[in-house]
Design an enzyme around this catalytic site. Sequence first.
Site, short mmCIF file in Angstrom:
data_model
loop_
_atom_site.label_atom_id
_atom_site.label_comp_id
_atom_site.label_asym_id
_atom_site.label_seq_id
_atom_site.Cartn_x
_atom_site.Cartn_y
_atom_site.Cartn_z
N HIS A 206 0.80 -1.23 0.00
CA HIS A 206 0.00 0.00 0.00
C HIS A 206 0.83 1.28 0.00
CE1 HIS A 206 0.86 -0.21 4.29
NE2 HIS A 206 0.51 1.05 4.36
C1 UD1 Z 1 -2.45 5.37 5.88
C2 UD1 Z 1 -1.15 5.76 6.57
C3 UD1 Z 1 -0.14 4.64 6.50
C4 UD1 Z 1 -0.73 3.36 7.01
C5 UD1 Z 1 -2.00 3.06 6.23
C6 UD1 Z 1 -2.65 1.77 6.69
C7 UD1 Z 1 -0.64 8.15 6.43
C8 UD1 Z 1 0.23 9.16 5.79
N1 UD1 Z 1 -0.55 6.92 5.93
O1 UD1 Z 1 -2.17 5.21 4.50
O2 UD1 Z 1 0.98 4.98 7.29
O3 UD1 Z 1 0.20 2.33 6.86
O4 UD1 Z 1 -2.91 4.14 6.43
O5 UD1 Z 1 -3.80 1.52 5.97
O6 UD1 Z 1 -1.37 8.47 7.34
N2 UD1 Z 1 -9.65 4.83 1.77
C9 UD1 Z 1 -10.81 4.11 1.74
N3 UD1 Z 1 -11.41 3.80 2.93
C10 UD1 Z 1 -10.88 4.16 4.13
C11 UD1 Z 1 -9.71 4.91 4.14
C12 UD1 Z 1 -9.08 5.22 2.96
O7 UD1 Z 1 -11.32 3.77 0.69
O8 UD1 Z 1 -11.46 3.84 5.17
C13 UD1 Z 1 -8.98 5.16 0.49
C14 UD1 Z 1 -9.23 6.56 0.07
O9 UD1 Z 1 -9.46 6.60 -1.28
C15 UD1 Z 1 -7.92 7.27 0.37
C16 UD1 Z 1 -6.89 6.15 0.23
O10 UD1 Z 1 -7.58 4.97 0.63
O11 UD1 Z 1 -7.70 8.32 -0.47
C17 UD1 Z 1 -5.69 6.32 1.08
O12 UD1 Z 1 -6.05 6.56 2.45
P1 UD1 Z 1 -5.12 7.48 3.39
O13 UD1 Z 1 -5.67 7.52 4.77
O14 UD1 Z 1 -4.85 8.77 2.72
O15 UD1 Z 1 -3.72 6.73 3.39
P2 UD1 Z 1 -3.34 5.20 3.42
O16 UD1 Z 1 -2.72 4.89 2.11
O17 UD1 Z 1 -4.49 4.36 3.90
#
Ligand code: UD1
Length: 361
Positions: A206
């Site tokens: 990820h």
């Molecule tokens: C975040 C953390 C990372 C952690 C990871 C675990 C930061 C900078 N990164 O990364 O350290 O290892 O979480 O999962 O904080 N999304 C969904 N559903 C959700 C949440 C997110 O669909 O419940 C999608 C959204 O489109 C979003 C993307 O996932 O834009 C990324 O989510 P985000 O919280 O920005 O970062 P992660 O890549 O999940």
Amino acid sequence: MLIDVIAGARPNFMKIAPILRALDARGSRLRYRLVHTGQHYDARMSGDFFEQLGIPAPHVNLEVGSGTAAEQTACIMTSYEALLLKNPSSLCLVVGDVTSTMACAITAQKLHIPVAHVEGGLRSGDWSMPEEINRLVTDAVSNWFFTTSELANQNLRLSGVGDERIFFVGNTMIDTLLANVGRLRAPRFWDEACLREGSYFVLTLHRPANVDGSGALARMLDAVAEGSRGLPVVFPVHPRTKKTCVELSNLPKNLILVDPQPYLEFNWLVKHAKGVITDSGGITEETTVMGVPCLTLRDSTERPETVTIGTNELVGTDPAKLKPALDRLFAGDWNKGGIPEKWDGHTGERIVAELERLLAA
Ligand code: UD1
């Protein structure tokens, strides 16, 4: 005295669970307010973990949702500031290295509310990872540090933090693992996919560098398929990775794509796997404690003890490096590993005991 316990994204939830349990069990005079920022919001990324780990419903949900790093940071800061201005707390306790960790730490400190950072002092040295920036900034504005290793203590000392502010307590993520290891359970697809103990791999990807471009992701998936010698590879697909995955055609046949797994099912899969291939940091700690070989698709780690003591190896981000590493694993040439100091299941209690002392002073 009221302390805020902050949680925002998936890896935070297993880290706060033992701290809340210790606060409840000790009959502590510290009261807590559980603040969920809403950074992760899907049941698969959030609710399932609360339910399985017995974490109480958050007192406050800031509901910030997704966005760019700056948008998320800004939204968490303004929402948390509004909460603190209305109902201040005496301490802000943050865990890990996600955007919510950093945003809440800055907000609290600017309002002169002390900050304690659980998992402080970790450094990968890789500023291209958002988590490294979050670690540096959070540590720069934290008063107290609860650390997982002597190396983390050294990193903090090198940045000028006095020993009186550093508490080497162990690893709350491992508290959660040890508390739940007897409850792990096979996912529903276990039989259907004909999985057998020791005869499949688990893959998680990820990191933006690995999954935000379809070319890089396709090359890595091909390398995994080639190196795994036809064994099934269970691949719980993170939402970020899914966005790129849908652009790919002809995924390797031995990949089993599944939704992000709940805690008990995911760690069942890890515990019984031949090996784990990942770009996560936290998983390398869990594989170390479960003694499962782990191949990390990164060039650096903020958790070096998983390599020097545990079962983790840094394979790097070049897909060509994966097959030789898997060949060694198939040949039985892999570090059996040991358990780092104080990763013993009692970290949450140590943290709460220190907090009581610090806040009484
Ligand atoms: C975040 C953390 C990372 C952690 C990871 C675990 C930061 C900078 N990164 O990364 O350290 O290892 O979480 O999962 O904080 N999304 C969904 N559903 C959700 C949440 C997110 O669909 O419940 C999608 C959204 O489109 C979003 C993307 O996932 O834009 C990324 O989510 P985000 O919280 O920005 O970062 P992660 O890549 O999940």
